[in-house]
Design a protein around this motif. Sequence first.
Motif: not given
Lengths: 343, 206
Positions: A174, A176, A194-195, A209, A224-229, A251
Amino acid sequence: MEPMDDEYLWDRTGPPDEDVARLEALLAQFAAPSAEEWAPLALPGTRVSNETAVSWRTWLAAAALALISIGTAWLTPRQELPGDPWRVARVEGMPTIAAAPLARHSQLVPGRWLETDARSSAVVFVGRIGRLEVEPGSRLRLVTATPGEHRAELVTGTIQAQIWAPAGQFVIDTPSATAIDLGCAYTLTINSHGVGLITVQGGWVGFEHNGREAFIPAGATGRTYPGRGPGTPTYAEASAALRAAIDTIDQVDDAAAQAAPLETVLREARPEDALTLWHLLDRVDVSLEPLVVDRLSALAPMPPGVTRDGVLAGNRDMRDAWWDALDLGTADWWRTWRQKWNP
Amino acid sequence: MSHCPAERPADRASAWSPQDDVPFVQAAQSGDAASFDTLYRRHARFVHGVLLGLATRTDVEDLVQEVFLTAWRQLGTLRDPAAFGGWVVTIARHLRIDHVRRQRPLESLDAEAGDDARAGPRGRRHAREQEASAVDHLEAQRAIAAIRTLPEAYRDTLVLRLVEGMTGPEIARSTGLTPDSVRVNLCRGMKLLRQALDGTAATRTR
């Protein structure tokens, strides 16, 4: 000719008009090839070049040679593996494969996109290992389909997966995180930002991630969060206050922002929420880790060989041993298999 | 008895929206050939339908490639990525005009049949044709010839609907026309086609 039914002429709803249907059947022979059948474009290297017929042929020949070379190198070590194709069946509306309307039944080959609009859906049979329901508004690209390795990319939308293969044979990328099936049934939704949100109905799923991991058992959800995983999984039965606090913690990074929601989590946590607390060990600021360790220890005592200092020092073996003691599944599976998913 | 509506709501969602093209166009404008290939395969059927209204099917597949190669070369001039679909159709219409100017006015049915026979990469369709009865084949030739006699707006819309299998909402989305306009074109075009085919007794035998 008889009067037409313009609803059928418009969008094929309503009773078929006999004349229109007859013309459709007659004229289908003039239709364009399917999207897959179109010959590849011989694109020049740059859009502004004044290419000649000779340069076109030269470019085409070079591209063909390169593709053959790459293809040969790529395929050679895999030749012993026959394909394990994904079959797709239209459920409602008009899903597309590679932008072409899906016939009632079709195959999805690696590299192609299966897409559903707001009113269409499809069922995908994942080789011989499982089944996906692709809900409206989804974009799914097949990456690999061989026995023992099925991988796809979900960019947006929702899939409901039922996988009956041994752990680790079905992977969804995905925007993220990567979701690794560990023998389970789950629902995965990716929104337009993208969440991701995964809800596991059976078995468990691993999310990963860039080294950040989440193990989500049946009855739990994870974001899951884009850039964070992967965020921190929580059980659906956990208190709303705990789940809201986890969303906040996931977050933010600094201790000041995490402290208040962490206090809520520690207060609201039940013994089964050890799942959540264990994941927080890798997610809260280092200054807050002792609070998590102590609360987790109260809910799920450390097994022999695991020490407070070792856990706080980030000892991976100790943390995994503590995870195993939660009796949610063994971390050995994950540690072994993840080398394959994320080499 | 049906009627041709002056205005009527189009309530069926299209499979694609022009916004779906945006990330692919932007990537292609940065030189990503794979993204352009996606756009090509997504829109080729529509461009094919637009071209089929005047060119023989053998020429059409070559022209489709020419359209997209032209689009690739000029992609940097496209300011609104969401307008890609309508933009390639504009290119197709220009090329169609050029093609007609430099070719015979309009191929005869015999010529098209000859084109079909030597259509190499169209093997699958050619095989399908061979399975069709001779009568059906003749009817199909007459039907497409009749469609080609219609005014452009009706001709293009009917080709897209009857030949390419697109629905009215899909045609509207691809052409940039309003659904109401497409609906009117379909309805009036079909009425004219019925008249033309009745005149040549080209439709099914009853």
